[in-house]
Motif scaffolding. Structure first.
Motif, mmCIF file in Angstrom:
data_model
loop_
_atom_site.group_PDB
_atom_site.id
_atom_site.type_symbol
_atom_site.label_atom_id
_atom_site.label_comp_id
_atom_site.label_asym_id
_atom_site.label_seq_id
_atom_site.Cartn_x
_atom_site.Cartn_y
_atom_site.Cartn_z
ATOM 1 N N PHE A 182 24.908 40.989 -11.980
ATOM 2 C CA PHE A 182 25.551 40.308 -13.134
ATOM 3 C C PHE A 182 26.977 40.299 -13.249
ATOM 4 C CE2 PHE A 182 27.526 42.024 -17.287
ATOM 5 C CZ PHE A 182 27.190 41.092 -17.891
ATOM 6 N N VAL A 183 27.608 41.355 -12.398
ATOM 7 C CA VAL A 183 29.168 41.184 -12.274
ATOM 8 C C VAL A 183 29.405 39.903 -11.560
ATOM 9 C CG1 VAL A 183 31.111 42.393 -11.335
ATOM 10 C CG2 VAL A 183 29.385 43.705 -12.499
ATOM 11 N N MET A 184 28.815 39.707 -10.369
ATOM 12 C CA MET A 184 29.272 38.685 -9.658
ATOM 13 C C MET A 184 29.008 37.308 -10.086
ATOM 14 S SD MET A 184 27.707 40.045 -5.902
ATOM 15 C CE MET A 184 27.965 38.386 -4.925
ATOM 16 N N THR A 185 27.873 36.941 -10.973
ATOM 17 C CA THR A 185 27.721 35.676 -11.550
ATOM 18 C C THR A 185 28.320 35.766 -13.009
ATOM 19 O OG1 THR A 185 25.546 36.866 -12.579
ATOM 20 C CG2 THR A 185 25.489 35.561 -10.431
ATOM 21 N N HIS A 186 28.996 36.612 -13.462
ATOM 22 C CA HIS A 186 29.667 36.573 -14.756
ATOM 23 C C HIS A 186 30.748 35.307 -14.949
ATOM 24 C CE1 HIS A 186 31.842 37.780 -18.517
ATOM 25 N NE2 HIS A 186 30.485 38.303 -18.659
ATOM 26 N N SER A 187 31.114 34.910 -13.623
ATOM 27 C CA SER A 187 32.137 33.832 -14.002
ATOM 28 C C SER A 187 31.505 32.293 -13.460
ATOM 29 C CB SER A 187 33.298 34.132 -12.873
ATOM 30 O OG SER A 187 32.788 34.204 -11.709
ATOM 31 N N ILE A 188 30.302 32.195 -13.395
ATOM 32 C CA ILE A 188 29.516 31.074 -13.121
ATOM 33 C C ILE A 188 29.794 29.958 -14.059
ATOM 34 C CG2 ILE A 188 27.204 30.000 -13.275
ATOM 35 C CD1 ILE A 188 26.288 31.939 -11.369
ATOM 36 N N PRO A 189 29.824 30.212 -15.438
ATOM 37 C CA PRO A 189 30.334 29.210 -16.395
ATOM 38 C C PRO A 189 31.639 28.746 -16.207
ATOM 39 C CG PRO A 189 28.951 31.081 -17.532
ATOM 40 C CD PRO A 189 29.536 31.521 -16.176
ATOM 41 N N SER A 190 32.537 29.555 -15.741
ATOM 42 C CA SER A 190 33.802 29.192 -15.445
ATOM 43 C C SER A 190 34.229 28.337 -14.181
ATOM 44 C CB SER A 190 34.888 30.528 -15.410
ATOM 45 O OG SER A 190 34.584 30.918 -16.663
ATOM 46 N N GLY A 191 33.085 28.375 -13.379
ATOM 47 C CA GLY A 191 33.185 27.707 -12.228
ATOM 48 C C GLY A 191 33.229 28.383 -10.723
ATOM 49 N N SER A 192 32.966 29.748 -10.717
ATOM 50 C CA SER A 192 33.293 30.667 -9.636
ATOM 51 C C SER A 192 32.008 31.742 -9.567
ATOM 52 C CB SER A 192 34.435 31.085 -9.494
ATOM 53 O OG SER A 192 34.720 31.944 -10.609
ATOM 54 N N ILE A 193 31.987 32.356 -8.652
ATOM 55 C CA ILE A 193 31.350 33.467 -8.356
ATOM 56 C C ILE A 193 31.950 34.551 -7.463
ATOM 57 C CG2 ILE A 193 30.084 32.742 -6.101
ATOM 58 C CD1 ILE A 193 27.485 33.833 -7.113
ATOM 59 N N SER A 246 36.576 36.056 -5.000
ATOM 60 C CA SER A 246 36.092 34.865 -5.766
ATOM 61 C C SER A 246 35.680 33.489 -4.975
ATOM 62 C CB SER A 246 36.967 34.493 -6.919
ATOM 63 O OG SER A 246 36.618 33.458 -7.761
ATOM 64 N N VAL A 247 34.542 33.099 -5.334
ATOM 65 C CA VAL A 247 34.246 31.914 -4.593
ATOM 66 C C VAL A 247 33.879 30.675 -5.498
ATOM 67 C CG1 VAL A 247 32.753 30.719 -3.027
ATOM 68 C CG2 VAL A 247 33.574 33.201 -2.706
ATOM 69 N N ASN A 248 34.876 29.610 -5.462
ATOM 70 C CA ASN A 248 34.466 28.570 -6.315
ATOM 71 C C ASN A 248 33.195 27.983 -5.909
ATOM 72 O OD1 ASN A 248 37.074 28.858 -7.695
ATOM 73 N ND2 ASN A 248 38.213 27.645 -6.190
#
Length: 281
Positions: free
Chosen positions: A161-172, A179-181
């Motif tokens: 959950f923490v790792m994928t939280h930024s998927i909508p913003s373009g990264s993981i 952080s990986v784009n």
């Protein structure tokens, strides 16, 4: 024969009394704390959506200001609602049926909002859409997930959950660690938004993609094994705030009814203001 019936009635009464005593001790009793926490989350969501409607749809600045003030808290009470939904999936007889029915309701929400507030403000993939798919996913995968130990599954899904939280913003990645784009091509399609890959022109008044929220839901299903095993603490079976417990037991009805009610109230207030303004002029 008459004696047999009297004796049977007495045994039934004693059995009912014994069951009542078990219920008082928490066995088989509803977990009121879950109702109360879910009710609190719904209460917060109602107010947040009210501020959104007042500010974004009717253009009243004070609504926009309040929405901005409470925006940082919105993911927390929404997350609480999603986590509890995962817990309660352990107490359901058929998550696939529940999910299918909820998906139909979510689809109708999309249709209604599309025709009432326009395509730009329609709910394309909101919390109900996401929860319905999570329920059906869990219903299908539960026989396999049961082989994963409770605390390992809980920890693993929490990390995901923490790792994928930024998927909508373009990264993981993990905040402040790495952080990986993600490939930009994922965000150029018109059909991957349910997963969190939004294209540039995507809009939705309520948006909860499967990534990351599916993993929070699943973490709730692992934690919910304690509920199905009746291992929650004793205080969780008692009512503490009846108002929130009531809201929690009727969460879906309240969620579906509150937005049209808020919209109607805003229209009424606007008309009254316009009438007073015309008379004053």
């Amino acid at each position: 024969m008459g004696t047999y019936f009297v004796k049977g009635d007495q045994e039934m009464a004693e059995g009912a009394q014994e069951q009542k005593q078990k219920t008082k001790k928490g066995g088989g009793k509803r977990i009121c704390l879950l109702d109360e926490l879910r009710g609190f989350a719904v209460f917060c969501m109602v107010f947040y959506h009210a501020f959104y409607t007042i500010g974004m749809l009717f253009g009243w600045k004070w609504g926009t200001d309040l929405m901005g003030f409470f925006s940082p808290a919105e993911p927390f009470f929404a997350g609480l609602f999603i986590f509890i939904s995962g817990i309660c999936s352990n107490l359901s007889h058929s998550n696939i049926d529940r999910g299918a029915k909820l998906f139909f309701i979510a689809f109708m929400v999309t249709v209604v909002t599309y025709f009432t507030v326009g395509s730009e403000n329609a709910i394309r993939f909101g919390i109900l859409h996401m929860l319905s798919i999570c329920m059906m996913f869990y219903g299908v995968c539960a026989p396999l997930l049961k082989y994963i130990p409770l605390w390992i599954g809980f920890a693993l899904t929490a990390v995901l959950f923490v790792m994928t939280h930024s998927i909508p913003s373009g990264s993981i990645g993990i905040p402040f660690v790495f952080s990986v784009n993600l490939p930009s091509e994922l965000y150029k399609t018109d059909f991957l938004y349910p997963l969190g890959f939004m294209h540039a022109g995507f809009t939705s008044s309520d948006y909860f993609p499967l990534f990351p929220w599916l993993f929070l839901f699943l973490s709730g299903t692992f934690f919910g094994r304690l509920a199905s095993a009746k291992k929650f603490p004793k205080f969780s079976y008692k009512k503490h705030v009846p108002f929130f417990a009531f809201l929690g037991r009727h969460a879906l009805i309240i969620y579906l009814a509150h937005q049209p009610l808020i919209f109607g109230i805003c229209i009424g207030v606007r008309e009254i203001i316009n009438l007073i303004t015309r008379q004053g002029g």
